[in-house]
Design an enzyme around this catalytic site. Structure first.
Site, PDB file in Angstrom:
ATOM      1  N   CYS B 419      31.543  30.061  38.473  1.00  0.00           N
ATOM      2  CA  CYS B 419      32.550  30.092  37.298  1.00  0.00           C
ATOM      3  C   CYS B 419      32.641  28.744  36.405  1.00  0.00           C
ATOM      4  CB  CYS B 419      33.983  30.453  37.827  1.00  0.00           C
ATOM      5  SG  CYS B 419      34.559  29.423  39.079  1.00  0.00           S
ATOM      6  N   HIS B 463      39.420  29.652  40.065  1.00  0.00           N
ATOM      7  CA  HIS B 463      38.640  30.042  38.999  1.00  0.00           C
ATOM      8  C   HIS B 463      38.702  29.230  37.577  1.00  0.00           C
ATOM      9  CE1 HIS B 463      36.092  33.145  37.114  1.00  0.00           C
ATOM     10  NE2 HIS B 463      37.012  33.328  36.170  1.00  0.00           N
ATOM     11  N   ASP B 479      36.283  34.645  29.429  1.00  0.00           N
ATOM     12  CA  ASP B 479      35.644  34.314  30.625  1.00  0.00           C
ATOM     13  C   ASP B 479      34.209  34.659  30.929  1.00  0.00           C
ATOM     14  OD1 ASP B 479      35.398  33.851  33.492  1.00  0.00           O
ATOM     15  OD2 ASP B 479      37.434  35.080  33.893  1.00  0.00           O
TER      16      ASP B 479
END
Lengths: 304, 667
Positions: B419, B463, B479
């Site tokens: 991520c 994250h 995202d």
């Protein structure tokens, strides 16, 4: 005779031995508890009759040995005799091989003879010439002593006195009993007519019942308090031994059985205490045994 | 009294009591129990030294080896002090303190001369148990320490009492501690709490905690090892939203130097107190946060309602008033549909566009191209996302290391990352295209524990995502990881291929294990909620539920004292219950005596019940029947097997009747 009450034996005996109910109860208690009885009194107070009656009422074998200073152990235990015909030694059992033995004036015999008897009492068996022979069951010894004439006697030492569960005195009869005695039939002929009311099996059963009677903690506390008092009060040279404590409790159980109780009461302990304890307590000062017993009992309060 | 002691009374502690071999054995058990809970956090060399010294003492005790001489002991002490100083850099503080105590405890075993030394060992043992709570407060640790406490208390009994078998001592010790439990409970529940910790804990007590950091440099990480440790738990007022909507906001990273993303100026600038106006349907929830050594609190985007003392930074991170050193619970409200920052400071937007003057030329070119093709800012965002989706990007926890121009390398060469790589690269592209953008770190998702309904968020749920500012819309959450691997935001890491270093607890297979884990964590959570975080607030709630509204410390102290007194009395009565029952019978029996004594008919102390009844019957035939019944009742209860209670009641009745009739009837 499964429903027979021990009291019936006392009733039957008291038709012959007048005014001595409490002595009869104690004698029966001693018999049920499996102990031996020492009667200490002057001659002619019915010691022999008591022994005879107890044997008769239970239908037990009865023997009597008059102890003298020349009595030998073999005279009591028995002896092996060589038989010329068969060429072997055969054992001739002495008077100890019986169910009720009256040892009259036990303190007249030498210590050697006394201890032969006492060992037989303790072990319920006799060892003669390397062979051990069981004595019959029940085996109940009533020994008598004459406290009045101590000349030429060998008084039983304390360790030997301990072998007797109880020591009682007969005492003179009260006037009413004495009168009935004087006016009544001859004791010997009465004794011959006395029919057994119980048997050895009943006796064994009573013994088992007595041993299984409930003893509460409170009663053990009381017995312990009594024993502790004899050890700490200073009135006696020695206190009661643990064996004496066991004997006291066993006698109290048997006494409760005599009185048909469901459990042992302090009254049972108190009833047997003088007979069980006093001959094991060497007194420091001379005094009446009754006074000593009363003093002991009244000194110890019942544990609440 | 018929109180019969089962055990002989313990002999009074004698100062000259010998330190027998058995007692020394007990003291070694004390040392073992006290040191084992510390073994996992002490340095290995220290564990080895302690084990060596302990084994030596054991051999001396069991096999009769020679003891350590004074010189040896002195040398060991000096060497170990030096070692502790070298290892921890100092001699004071929690870590070195515990290390020193460990050594001294083991060395004390070599110095046992009298019972007094034994007491020192026992006290040290208790203290070490207490110290173990500084490191771990889990229910399992509490259970282990309680077991150790039983052993140490048994040793204390062995040290002062007469010799007894091990089992008997352990049983006695456990029984004593069990008796202390109700007092402990009362004190725990009612002892007036002060806000905050009761005493100052050493600062290093909350040293290394895994968690989010205030910077990220994805290119420097070749293997991301995630921990299954719990970061926080949340309980929603209603049903929990689906996992893909749970974005728990943490530090926002706005400044980039070409390699590392850091928090910007805005992170330290607290909102001046005017609440950010957030409109929309609110969801309420409670977050129980594990201590992590920072003042960040975690709330869902976009937060609308804050607990007392918490503030929101200018980039919408929730900050507490102090560092989270202990587990804390806060209430939040959030509006997931809201977008913050419709009107943003131009200076801030300027900072959110800033990039280093050079580096990553290929990425810059790509961004310019995307922006040119797209035509609008919103289109540019979509185009970039499409790019991520279209090209062969792989989500992995073991990415290759990136060198100079890491973003270029990632976007065009390696295309493997997690991520942080995606969020960082995406924000770089946006900035290069002239759009204000920032990296947001935090936690995403969470797992609902079916046992107690809490949503559990772990460190492995950490994250990073991106936010892009669009004119007229505000900050839009983007995202890019979700574009690569949609399951990451829906199901967490569970679907990553085997071989990825996914923590055991995050794997999807092993359903029974997951169920077991849920139960265990629910138990842990209950322990946390009700034992560890039982604070002033919780105490007030509980007492209010028990009907004590707004109790002040005086009322609570009074309650505490009276409850302790009640427990003490109850325990005493229970211990003496047989004696009391026996005494009731004795009192009732004495009542008979009291009833008749004024008439001169009292019982002699030595007189048996039936002898007494017979004697009085002769004196007073009118009382005979009544007294005889009473005496039989008493004798059956005292010497037979009859129950005491009915006998006591009947005896009281008979005593009253006898009192009424004790005066002889006139004739």
């Amino acid at each position: 005779m499964p429903t027979l009450a021990p009291r019936a034996v006392v009733e039957a005996a008291s038709t012959l031995i007048l005014g001595k109910r409490s002595r009869l109860e104690l004698a029966l208690t001693c018999l049920i508890a499996g102990g031996h009885l020492l009667i200490e009194d002057v001659p002619g107070t019915g010691k022999t009759t008591l022994a005879h009656v107890m044997a008769q009422l239970f239908g037990l074998d009865f023997r009597r040995v008059q102890f003298t200073s020349d009595l030998l152990p073999a005279d009591i235990l028995g002896v092996s005799v060589f038989e010329r015909d068969s060429g072997v030694f055969r054992f001739h059992p002495g008077p100890v091989f019986t169910q009720v033995l009256l040892a009259d004036e036990v303190n007249r015999a030498t210590p050697r003879t006394q201890s032969a008897l006492l060992e037989a009492m303790e072990e319920h068996q006799v060892s003669v010439e390397g062979e051990t022979r069981r004595l019959p069951e029940p085996f109940f010894v009533i020994a008598t002593q004459n406290p009045a004439s101590q000349i030429g006697t060998y008084p039983l030492p304390e360790s030997q006195l301990d072998r007797f569960m109880m020591r009682i005195t007969m005492g003179y009869p009260d006037p009413a009993a004495e009168r009935a005695l004087l006016t009544g039939r001859d004791r010997r002929s009465l004794l011959a007519d006395l029919a057994p009311v119980a048997d050895a099996v009943t006796l064994t059963q009573w013994r088992a019942e007595a041993e299984s009677l409930h003893v509460a903690d409170a009663l053990i506390d009381y017995v312990q308090a009594l024993i502790a008092h004899t050890r700490s009060s200073g009135a006696w040279r020695l206190g009661l031994s643990p064996r004496a404590g066991l004997a006291l409790l066993a006698a109290a159980r048997a006494h409760a059985r005599v009185f048909d109780r469901a459990h042992v009461l302090p009254e049972d302990v108190q009833a047997v205490l003088p007979a069980v304890a006093l001959h094991r307590l060497p007194a420091l000062e001379q005094g009446s045994p009754d006074d000593a017993a009363r003093a002991l009992l009244q000194a110890v309060a019942l544990p609440a | 009294m018929m109180f019969r002691r089962k055990r002989s009374p313990p002999a009074p502690a004698m100062p000259a009591a010998p330190l027998t071999n058995t007692r020394i054995g007990w003291l070694m058990a004390v040392a073992a129990c006290a040191l084992l809970p510390h073994a996992d956090h002490l340095p290995a060399w220290l564990n080895a030294v302690a084990l060596l010294l302990f084994t030596w003492r054991l051999a001396q005790w069991k096999l009769g080896w020679a003891g350590a001489s004074t010189v040896v002991k002195a040398l060991v002490v000096i060497a170990c002090c030096a070692g502790v100083t070298l290892t921890f850099g100092r001699l004071f503080g929690r870590e070195p303190g515990v290390a020193l105590l460990t050594l001294l405890l083991v060395l004390k075993l070599h110095e046992l001369k009298s019972v007094r030394d034994g007491h020192t060992v026992v006290l040290l043992g208790y203290f070490m148990l207490l110290a173990a709570f500084l490191y771990s407060q889990t229910p399992a640790m509490a259970a282990v320490l309680f077991g150790s406490m039983v052993v140490i208390t048994a040793a204390l009994i062995a040290l002062t009492g007469p010799p007894a078998p091990v089992r008997a001592l352990l049983r006695q010790s456990a029984w004593m501690l069990a008796q202390a439990l109700p007092f402990m409970l009362v004190l725990f529940v009612l002892f007036p709490r002060v806000p905050g910790p009761l005493w100052g804990l050493p600062l290093d007590a909350f040293g290394a905690r895994s968690g989010l950091s205030d910077s990220m440099s994805p290119g420097d990480i070749s293997q991301l090892s995630l921990s299954g440790e719990i970061a926080f738990r949340a309980r929603f007022d209603g049903a929990a939203p689906p996992a893909r909507e749970l974005y728990w906001r943490g530090p926002v990273l706005t400044s980039f130097d070409g390699r590392t993303w850091r928090q910007g100026e805005a992170a330290r600038r607290l909102n001046d107190g005017t609440p950010h106006a957030v409109d929309g349907p609110r969801i309420g929830y409670e977050v129980t946060l594990e201590p992590h050594g920072k003042n960040w609190l975690f709330a869902l985007e976009t937060v609308a309602g804050l607990p007392l003392g918490a503030r929101v930074s200018d980039d919408w991170q929730v900050l507490g008033s102090e560092v989270v050193r202990a587990r804390r619970r806060d209430r939040f409200e959030s509006v997931p549909t809201a977008r913050p920052g419709r009107e943003e400071w131009s200076a801030y937007l300027e900072a959110a566009r800033r990039l280093p003057p050079d580096g990553n030329p290929r990425a810059r070119a790509l961004a310019r191209q995307l922006h040119l093709d797209a035509g609008s800012d919103a289109e540019t965002v979509d185009a970039a996302l499409r790019l991520f989706r279209r090209e062969a990007f792989v989500y992995t926890l073991t990415p290759p290391l990136l060198g100079e121009d890491g973003i270029d390398q990632f976007l065009f060469d390696s295309r493997r990352g997690f991520c942080e790589h995606y969020a960082g690269a995406f924000v770089f592209l946006m900035r290069a295209a002239g759009l204000p953008a920032r990296v947001v770190t935090g936690y995403q998702g969470g797992e609902r524990n079916e046992v107690d309904g809490f949503v559990v968020v772990r460190q492995s749920d950490a994250h990073a995502w991106a936010e892009v500012w669009l004119d007229g819309e505000g900050w839009r959450r983007v995202d890019p990881t979700a574009a690569i691997l949609p399951s990451r935001v829906e199901r967490g890491l569970a679907d990553l291929p085997a071989g990825e270093p996914v923590p055991f607890v995050a794997r999807a297979d092993l359903g029974w294990l997951r169920d077991l884990r849920h139960r265990w964590e629910a138990a842990n959570n209950a322990w946390n909620q009700w034992v560890l975080s039982y604070d002033q607030q919780k105490q007030r709630e509980l007492l209010a539920r028990l009907g004590m509204a707004q109790p002040d410390w005086r009322t609570m102290t009074a309650w505490m004292a009276s409850l302790c007194a009640v427990i003490a009395i109850a325990l005493t009565l229970w211990a003496l219950r047989r004696q009391i029952a026996a005494d009731a019978l004795a009192r009732a029996w004495a009542g008979i005596d009291r009833a008749l004594r004024p008439a001169g008919l009292g019982r002699e102390a030595w007189e048996g019940p039936f002898d007494y009844a017979d004697r009085i019957a002769a004196l007073r035939p009118d009382l005979a029947a009544e007294l005889r019944t009473a005496c039989t009742l008493y004798a059956d209860a005292r010497y037979g097997r009859a129950a005491h209670a009915p006998a006591v009641r009947a005896l009281r009745t008979h005593a009253r009747a006898l009192r009424r009739h004790r005066t002889p009837p006139r004739t």
